[in-house]
Design a protein around this motif. Structure first.
Motif, PDB file in Angstrom:
ATOM      1  N   GLU A  10       0.816  -1.302   0.049  1.00  0.00           N
ATOM      2  CA  GLU A  10       0.259  -0.097  -0.142  1.00  0.00           C
ATOM      3  C   GLU A  10       1.043   1.056   0.076  1.00  0.00           C
ATOM      4  O   GLU A  10       0.671   2.321  -0.798  1.00  0.00           O
ATOM      5  CB  GLU A  10      -0.978  -0.003   1.198  1.00  0.00           C
ATOM      6  CG  GLU A  10      -1.821   1.338   1.121  1.00  0.00           C
ATOM      7  CD  GLU A  10      -2.883   1.125   2.293  1.00  0.00           C
ATOM      8  OE1 GLU A  10      -3.517   2.248   2.518  1.00  0.00           O
ATOM      9  OE2 GLU A  10      -3.131   0.153   2.869  1.00  0.00           O
ATOM     10  N   ASP A  28      -0.428  -9.547  -9.753  1.00  0.00           N
ATOM     11  CA  ASP A  28      -0.082 -10.298  -8.348  1.00  0.00           C
ATOM     12  C   ASP A  28       0.190 -11.878  -8.802  1.00  0.00           C
ATOM     13  O   ASP A  28      -0.369 -12.564  -9.363  1.00  0.00           O
ATOM     14  CB  ASP A  28      -1.310 -10.211  -7.672  1.00  0.00           C
ATOM     15  CG  ASP A  28      -1.295 -11.169  -6.545  1.00  0.00           C
ATOM     16  OD1 ASP A  28      -0.285 -10.843  -5.656  1.00  0.00           O
ATOM     17  OD2 ASP A  28      -2.220 -12.026  -6.109  1.00  0.00           O
ATOM     18  N   ARG A  36      -3.289  -8.890  -2.098  1.00  0.00           N
ATOM     19  CA  ARG A  36      -4.396  -8.640  -3.146  1.00  0.00           C
ATOM     20  C   ARG A  36      -5.357  -8.068  -2.648  1.00  0.00           C
ATOM     21  O   ARG A  36      -5.846  -7.132  -3.296  1.00  0.00           O
ATOM     22  CB  ARG A  36      -4.659 -10.154  -3.929  1.00  0.00           C
ATOM     23  CG  ARG A  36      -5.588 -10.043  -5.040  1.00  0.00           C
ATOM     24  CD  ARG A  36      -5.259  -9.240  -6.018  1.00  0.00           C
ATOM     25  NE  ARG A  36      -6.191  -9.113  -7.336  1.00  0.00           N
ATOM     26  CZ  ARG A  36      -6.177  -9.833  -8.208  1.00  0.00           C
ATOM     27  NH1 ARG A  36      -5.134 -10.497  -8.473  1.00  0.00           N
ATOM     28  NH2 ARG A  36      -6.990  -9.610  -9.266  1.00  0.00           N
ATOM     29  N   GLU A  37      -5.685  -8.272  -1.619  1.00  0.00           N
ATOM     30  CA  GLU A  37      -6.928  -7.905  -0.819  1.00  0.00           C
ATOM     31  C   GLU A  37      -6.632  -6.186  -0.392  1.00  0.00           C
ATOM     32  O   GLU A  37      -7.517  -5.458  -0.560  1.00  0.00           O
ATOM     33  CB  GLU A  37      -7.459  -8.321   0.562  1.00  0.00           C
ATOM     34  CG  GLU A  37      -7.908  -9.800   0.258  1.00  0.00           C
ATOM     35  CD  GLU A  37      -6.915 -10.812   0.023  1.00  0.00           C
ATOM     36  OE1 GLU A  37      -7.206 -12.223  -0.633  1.00  0.00           O
ATOM     37  OE2 GLU A  37      -5.628 -10.797  -0.091  1.00  0.00           O
ATOM     38  N   LEU A  39      -4.696  -4.112  -2.239  1.00  0.00           N
ATOM     39  CA  LEU A  39      -4.611  -3.727  -3.341  1.00  0.00           C
ATOM     40  C   LEU A  39      -6.078  -3.369  -4.066  1.00  0.00           C
ATOM     41  O   LEU A  39      -6.568  -2.288  -4.628  1.00  0.00           O
ATOM     42  CB  LEU A  39      -3.827  -4.511  -4.649  1.00  0.00           C
ATOM     43  CG  LEU A  39      -2.485  -4.446  -4.398  1.00  0.00           C
ATOM     44  CD1 LEU A  39      -1.808  -5.634  -5.369  1.00  0.00           C
ATOM     45  CD2 LEU A  39      -1.928  -3.187  -4.774  1.00  0.00           C
ATOM     46  N   GLU A  40      -7.164  -4.341  -3.719  1.00  0.00           N
ATOM     47  CA  GLU A  40      -8.355  -4.038  -4.269  1.00  0.00           C
ATOM     48  C   GLU A  40      -8.899  -3.168  -3.463  1.00  0.00           C
ATOM     49  O   GLU A  40     -10.173  -2.555  -4.025  1.00  0.00           O
ATOM     50  CB  GLU A  40      -8.933  -5.486  -3.867  1.00  0.00           C
ATOM     51  CG  GLU A  40      -8.774  -6.591  -4.891  1.00  0.00           C
ATOM     52  CD  GLU A  40      -9.183  -7.968  -4.814  1.00  0.00           C
ATOM     53  OE1 GLU A  40      -9.740  -8.152  -3.464  1.00  0.00           O
ATOM     54  OE2 GLU A  40      -9.047  -8.752  -5.550  1.00  0.00           O
ATOM     55  N   LYS A  41      -8.677  -2.587  -2.287  1.00  0.00           N
ATOM     56  CA  LYS A  41      -9.320  -1.822  -1.474  1.00  0.00           C
ATOM     57  C   LYS A  41      -8.952  -0.371  -1.554  1.00  0.00           C
ATOM     58  O   LYS A  41      -9.415   0.634  -1.238  1.00  0.00           O
ATOM     59  CB  LYS A  41      -9.286  -2.085   0.102  1.00  0.00           C
ATOM     60  CG  LYS A  41     -10.182  -3.350   0.605  1.00  0.00           C
ATOM     61  CD  LYS A  41      -9.765  -3.603   2.078  1.00  0.00           C
ATOM     62  CE  LYS A  41     -10.305  -4.928   2.215  1.00  0.00           C
ATOM     63  NZ  LYS A  41     -10.122  -5.091   3.861  1.00  0.00           N
ATOM     64  N   ASP A  43      -7.882   3.428  -3.048  1.00  0.00           N
ATOM     65  CA  ASP A  43      -8.630   4.400  -3.739  1.00  0.00           C
ATOM     66  C   ASP A  43      -7.409   5.474  -4.166  1.00  0.00           C
ATOM     67  O   ASP A  43      -6.961   6.069  -3.038  1.00  0.00           O
ATOM     68  CB  ASP A  43      -9.816   4.892  -2.598  1.00  0.00           C
ATOM     69  CG  ASP A  43     -10.650   5.913  -3.413  1.00  0.00           C
ATOM     70  OD1 ASP A  43     -10.454   6.169  -4.686  1.00  0.00           O
ATOM     71  OD2 ASP A  43     -11.217   6.854  -3.014  1.00  0.00           O
ATOM     72  N   LEU A  50      -5.274  -4.081 -11.634  1.00  0.00           N
ATOM     73  CA  LEU A  50      -4.862  -5.274 -11.125  1.00  0.00           C
ATOM     74  C   LEU A  50      -4.817  -6.419 -12.147  1.00  0.00           C
ATOM     75  O   LEU A  50      -5.996  -6.726 -12.599  1.00  0.00           O
ATOM     76  CB  LEU A  50      -5.302  -5.720  -9.880  1.00  0.00           C
ATOM     77  CG  LEU A  50      -5.553  -4.640  -8.635  1.00  0.00           C
ATOM     78  CD1 LEU A  50      -6.241  -5.200  -7.612  1.00  0.00           C
ATOM     79  CD2 LEU A  50      -3.994  -4.456  -8.376  1.00  0.00           C
ATOM     80  N   ASP A  52      -3.741 -10.649 -12.794  1.00  0.00           N
ATOM     81  CA  ASP A  52      -3.280 -12.158 -12.612  1.00  0.00           C
ATOM     82  C   ASP A  52      -1.935 -12.681 -13.192  1.00  0.00           C
ATOM     83  O   ASP A  52      -2.004 -12.493 -14.200  1.00  0.00           O
ATOM     84  CB  ASP A  52      -4.360 -13.119 -12.196  1.00  0.00           C
ATOM     85  CG  ASP A  52      -5.309 -12.853 -11.098  1.00  0.00           C
ATOM     86  OD1 ASP A  52      -5.111 -12.385  -9.867  1.00  0.00           O
ATOM     87  OD2 ASP A  52      -6.430 -12.752 -11.649  1.00  0.00           O
TER      88      ASP A  52
END
Length: 263
Positions: A10, A28, A36-37, A39-41, A43, A50, A52
């Motif tokens: 992050e 990733d 990964r989680e 990165l997905e959050k 903003d 992202l 794979d």
């Protein structure tokens, strides 16, 4: 390209966004530590894509070159092939500095300086802030940012690019990288295990990735305690001043800080 970088991912992405890039692509490679989680959050004011990368083998040149192609397909002119443990800067905002390069400049070198853990690190959960001590001299091999052109190939390690038939290490200078490769015993062990597994699946000359192969042998023969000893002997400093290190905190999220934000 990332795998199991939850402690820095992050911060690295926010730093690059703070430096004014237009977009970031992250591949990733099967992270299992929450990378990964996180990165997905995120903003961000810039675009974050992202993708794979399910292939275990560490074909970095091919994979990074493909990511550069994807960036160019989305309109990128300059490519910065950065890693999650790196903080890139320039004399101005990074994006501004590259945009202002003359049209005949195609590759810009980035001097890379290592930060390592010490017994006097500050008490902060963010390694980019906690690890204030760096080596006095830059590493022998710089890295590069480059102006995209069709057919360009990124060298393993992101140390040069091949344009046409020539490898270009970059004649223009002005970029700097603070590198935080090993941030705790547990992170070093995880990185060594992942690196050894990746190179075990990679068909490349044995000189490429030799240290990861060696760490794999140590893990196989001595277990995690063998890797802990490697970390303590080579990447942890009880007395950084006596070892020739310099206390010089990295310029991290520097533009956000100048605006009065909370880095």
């Amino acid at each position: 390209m990332v795998k199991d970088e939850a402690d820095v991912i992050e911060g690295a992405i926010r730093h690059m966004s703070d430096e004014g890039v237009a977009g970031i692509i992250v591949a990733d490679n099967g992270s299992t530590d929450g990378t990964r989680e996180l990165l997905e959050k995120l903003d961000l004011p810039c675009e974050l894509l992202l993708v794979d990368d399910p292939e275990i083998a560490y074909y970095q040149s091919r994979k990074m070159t493909r990511l550069a192609e994807q960036a160019a397909e989305r309109g990128a002119e300059w490519i910065i092939p950065f890693d999650a443990d790196e903080l890139w800067t320039a004399s101005d905002r990074l994006g501004v500095f590259l945009d202002q390069q003359p049209a005949d400049v195609h590759v810009v070198r980035a001097a890379l300086t290592h930060h390592f853990c010490t017994a006097v690190d500050c008490d902060d959960p963010d390694p980019f802030r906690a690890m204030e001590w760096r080596q006095a001299r830059p590493a022998d091999l710089p890295k590069v940012a480059f102006r995209y052109c069709p057919g360009v190939v990124i060298q393993p390690g992101n140390h040069a690019v091949k344009i046409g038939e020539q490898w270009q290490p970059g004649g223009q200078t002005g970029l700097a990288i603070r590198h935080f490769p090993y941030r705790s015993e547990s992170q070093f062990i995880s990185k060594a295990r992942n690196g050894a597994a990746a190179y075990a699946e990679t068909v490349l000359p044995e000189g490429i990735g030799a240290h990861w192969r060696q760490y794999g042998l140590i893990l196989e023969r001595q277990g995690e305690e063998g890797l802990r000893e490697v970390f303590r002997q080579h990447f942890y400093y009880l007395a950084p001043v006596e070892s020739g290190m310099i206390r010089d905190p990295a310029p991290y999220l520097r533009w956000q800080a100048l605006k009065g934000g909370t880095p």
